[in-house]
Scaffold this motif. Structure first.
Motif, PDB file in Angstrom:
ATOM      1  N   ILE A 170      41.001  50.367  43.721  1.00 48.14           N
ATOM      2  CA  ILE A 170      41.375  48.867  43.726  1.00 48.14           C
ATOM      3  C   ILE A 170      40.303  48.404  42.835  1.00 48.14           C
ATOM      4  O   ILE A 170      39.038  48.718  42.781  1.00 48.14           O
ATOM      5  CB  ILE A 170      41.048  48.346  45.172  1.00 48.14           C
ATOM      6  CG1 ILE A 170      42.309  48.710  45.988  1.00 48.14           C
ATOM      7  CG2 ILE A 170      40.642  46.894  45.202  1.00 48.14           C
ATOM      8  CD1 ILE A 170      41.878  48.293  47.617  1.00 48.14           C
ATOM      9  N   SER A 173      45.852  43.288  46.663  1.00 44.48           N
ATOM     10  CA  SER A 173      45.729  43.473  47.982  1.00 44.48           C
ATOM     11  C   SER A 173      44.630  42.614  48.667  1.00 44.48           C
ATOM     12  O   SER A 173      44.391  42.535  49.928  1.00 44.48           O
ATOM     13  CB  SER A 173      44.630  45.045  48.046  1.00 44.48           C
ATOM     14  OG  SER A 173      43.599  45.066  47.434  1.00 44.48           O
ATOM     15  N   PRO A 209      44.413  48.001  53.772  1.00 49.54           N
ATOM     16  CA  PRO A 209      45.612  48.302  53.058  1.00 49.54           C
ATOM     17  C   PRO A 209      46.960  47.840  53.849  1.00 49.54           C
ATOM     18  O   PRO A 209      47.878  47.488  52.903  1.00 49.54           O
ATOM     19  CB  PRO A 209      45.687  49.863  52.788  1.00 49.54           C
ATOM     20  CG  PRO A 209      44.768  50.323  53.854  1.00 49.54           C
ATOM     21  CD  PRO A 209      43.819  49.073  54.056  1.00 49.54           C
ATOM     22  N   ARG A 262      45.708  46.923  43.117  1.00 48.87           N
ATOM     23  CA  ARG A 262      45.767  48.188  43.366  1.00 48.87           C
ATOM     24  C   ARG A 262      46.018  48.633  41.739  1.00 48.87           C
ATOM     25  O   ARG A 262      46.806  47.766  41.031  1.00 48.87           O
ATOM     26  CB  ARG A 262      47.197  48.403  43.702  1.00 48.87           C
ATOM     27  CG  ARG A 262      47.688  50.023  43.940  1.00 48.87           C
ATOM     28  CD  ARG A 262      49.150  50.040  43.998  1.00 48.87           C
ATOM     29  NE  ARG A 262      49.726  49.710  42.869  1.00 48.87           N
ATOM     30  CZ  ARG A 262      51.395  49.161  42.843  1.00 48.87           C
ATOM     31  NH1 ARG A 262      51.900  49.267  44.055  1.00 48.87           N
ATOM     32  NH2 ARG A 262      51.730  49.016  41.922  1.00 48.87           N
TER      33      ARG A 262
END
Ligand code: FAD
Length: 539
Positions: free
Chosen positions: A174, A233, A250, A278
């Protein structure tokens, strides 16, 4: 400020290539044959020829903003304000050639970080000033039109200075990027850590992380990397009510996914200042190829089968017969003639070009995925025409905007529109949109492709070329677009990835229902009680 935004952005696609963008005489001759005499040449009007009203930002608002971000980051000069007045739709571009007026912001404000964005909103709420978040300014639906609504003044909130990679977590894969980072800059910053976003819309060179999130953008490699919303995310959002951070894990079952009130909110529910995304490893191997299928139905059947078997290539782009014909006509050399003969000999009478591209960690991985895709394509009689076509598409995939500038310069009305529908409806919808455009425009080239495919359906992306109506260039496209939108409403979505902006707002209730509109209004009232955020957009 000139280092922060290139003024030529408003006149051409990129500083380097913009002025050089031209169409070969051969292409223009071919166009005249197909659509008749073009409109007159229409170069960009100089700033001095455009009407820029005196700014009406109050003295106290100006002083408060200058105190916060520094006087050098509150721009009132006509050139700076014009540079952030509107986006890059065909109508925006013809208005910049002197056809019709457009709203100009009263000031451009350039905050440096999320905290300053938050404070700008608080100042604007206090002084009843509208705020138009401005990323790359590539909106094609009026998303950055400087509408004042019922506010006393309106500013363009230029996010260019929010240009940092905040963090990278290589274990969870991330990265947090600030909203003003452009596509190439994001990939450059991430490449230092071995990662990429894989998000390459045609506006990649100009558009920003905040703009991608705010419009639910979809890149050309969406079949492999997903739509932008699939990559998000978490978001950090500045609202007039305070800062709102969303996305802690997540996946979550903690009620509705409120991140989606920020993603796709088009600046009407807050200003996205940071996005947690991501990321994927930079691919070691890329392979792009061209195939040809016989006719639209066979082509879409093949793409559907690929999607439903989960063997789509990362880039999967199927052109209809008209788009394929234009591609071949504009490349008309001996190789194209040989190709046409070859296709006929192979029984292909209505060529539909299919570009497929795979990206992966190793030759072996790409070869395995390629084999799975090609096996399905062969069952639909696809004729392979080789890597050269695929590679040439990949190299030229950002050239469309430059060609569009050159076409408009030469008197062509050229615009795109897009939708998505379930497979059962897809071909009928394509026919209906074509019929609506033909009925309003008359002699026009209408091309269509599928570039985003899902198990249940796909997008349709239309490109329209017709001679510019000298008497009413704005009305010409508005009527055509209204007819196409009517044809789409109730069958497909009003936008698969260009968003709502001003242009589609009228059609939103038909898609999400009156209750849906009320839910959005209630959310807006909560985060933006004074209604300063992006007046006239989305809702
Ligand atoms: C030639 C061309 C090709 C294109 N190709 C594609 C394509 O392949 N795929 C695709 O998805 N789109 C495409 N687009 C549309 C456009 O590029 C996208 O909508 C893009 O996501 C907008 O990003 P931007 O940074 O330019 O946003 P802007 O145009 O600056 O803004 C778009 C909207 O988002 C809001 N906004 C911007 N930044 C923020 C922020 N930080 N917080 C809150 N709101 C914000 C604005 O107020 C506006 O409503 C294309 C456009 C052009 C001109």
């Amino acid at each position: 400020m000139t280092e922060l935004i290139d003024h030529r952005l408003r006149r051409s696609w990129t500083p380097e290539a913009g002025d050089a963008a031209h169409l070969p005489a051969k292409a223009l001759r071919w166009l005249v044959q197909r659509i008749g005499p073009l409109g007159s040449a229409a170069p960009f009007a100089p700033d001095s020829a455009l009407s820029v009203p005196e700014p009406v930002l109050g003295e106290q608002s100006k002083r408060d903003l200058e105190e916060l971000v520094g006087a050098e980051h509150v721009l009132m000069a006509p050139g700076e304000r014009l540079a952030r007045a509107g986006g890059l739709s065909y109508l925006d571009l013809v208005r910049r050639r002197g056809f019709g007026d457009f709203p100009v912001p009263d000031a451009v404000v350039l905050p440096e970080n999320p905290a300053e964005v938050q404070s700008v909103l608080e100042i604007c709420a206090r002084h009843d000033v509208g705020v138009v978040p401005f990323g790359g300014g590539t909106s094609v639906v009026g998303g950055v039109a400087a509408l004042r609504g019922d506010k006393s003044a309106v500013i363009a909130l230029d996010l260019t200075r929010l240009g940092e990679l905040v963090s990278v977590d290589p274990v969870s894969r991330i990265a947090v990027l600030q909203a003003g980072v452009t596509g190439p800059e994001a990939d450059r910053l991430l490449a230092a850590h071995g990662f990429t976003l894989g998000h390459v819309p045609q506006s990649y060179e100009r558009a920003t992380i905040g703009g991608f999130a705010a419009t639910r953008s979809a890149g050309q490699a969406s079949s492999g990397y997903g739509r932008f919303e699939d990559m998000v995310s978490g978001v950090r959002l500045a609202t007039p009510r305070g800062e709102w951070k969303l996305g802690i894990a997540p996946a979550s079952a903690a009620g509705p996914d409120l991140r989606h009130l920020a993603i796709g909110s088009e600046g009407a529910l807050g200003v996205i200042t940071e996005v947690a995304l991501r990321v994927r490893p930079v691919p070691e191997v890329r392979r792009y190829e061209g195939f040809v299928l016989d006719g639209w139905e066979k082509g879409t059947d093949a793409v559907r089968e690929l999607a439903q078997r989960h063997v789509l290539a990362d880039v999967t782009r199927l052109s209809d017969v008209d788009e394929s014909e234009v591609s071949l006509a504009l490349n008309d050399g001996w190789k194209t003639k040989v190709l046409r003969r070859y296709l006929k000999a192979r029984g292909v009478h209505a060529p539909c070009l299919l570009i497929v591209g795979w990206e992966g960690a190793s030759k072996r991985e790409v070869a395995r995925r390629r084999q799975e895709t090609v096996r399905v394509l062969e069952r639909f009689g696809a004729v392979r025409i080789g890597a050269a076509l695929g590679e040439s598409w990949r190299r030229g995939r950002f050239s469309g905007p430059r060609q569009r500038d050159a076409l408009i310069d030469n008197g062509v009305c050229v615009e795109t529109l897009e939708t998505a529908a379930y497979w059962t409806e897809l071909s009928d919808l394509r026919d209906a949109v074509r019929a609506a455009l033909t009925a309003t425009l008359g002699n026009a080239i209408i091309m269509c492709h599928v570039s985003h495919a899902y198990e249940t359906g796909a997008s349709l992306y239309f490109t329209v070329l017709t001679a510019r109506d000298e008497a009413d260039p704005i009305g010409q496209w508005q009527r055509a677009k209204a007819a196409a939108s009517e044809a789409i409403t109730g069958i497909g979505t009003i936008s698969h990835h260009h968003a709502v902006g001003v242009d589609h707002a009228r059609h939103l209730p038909a898609e999400i229902g009156e209750i849906g509109v009320e839910v959005l209004r209630a959310a807006k009232k909560t985060v933006d009680p004074a209604g300063i955020l992006n007046p006239g957009k989305l809702l």
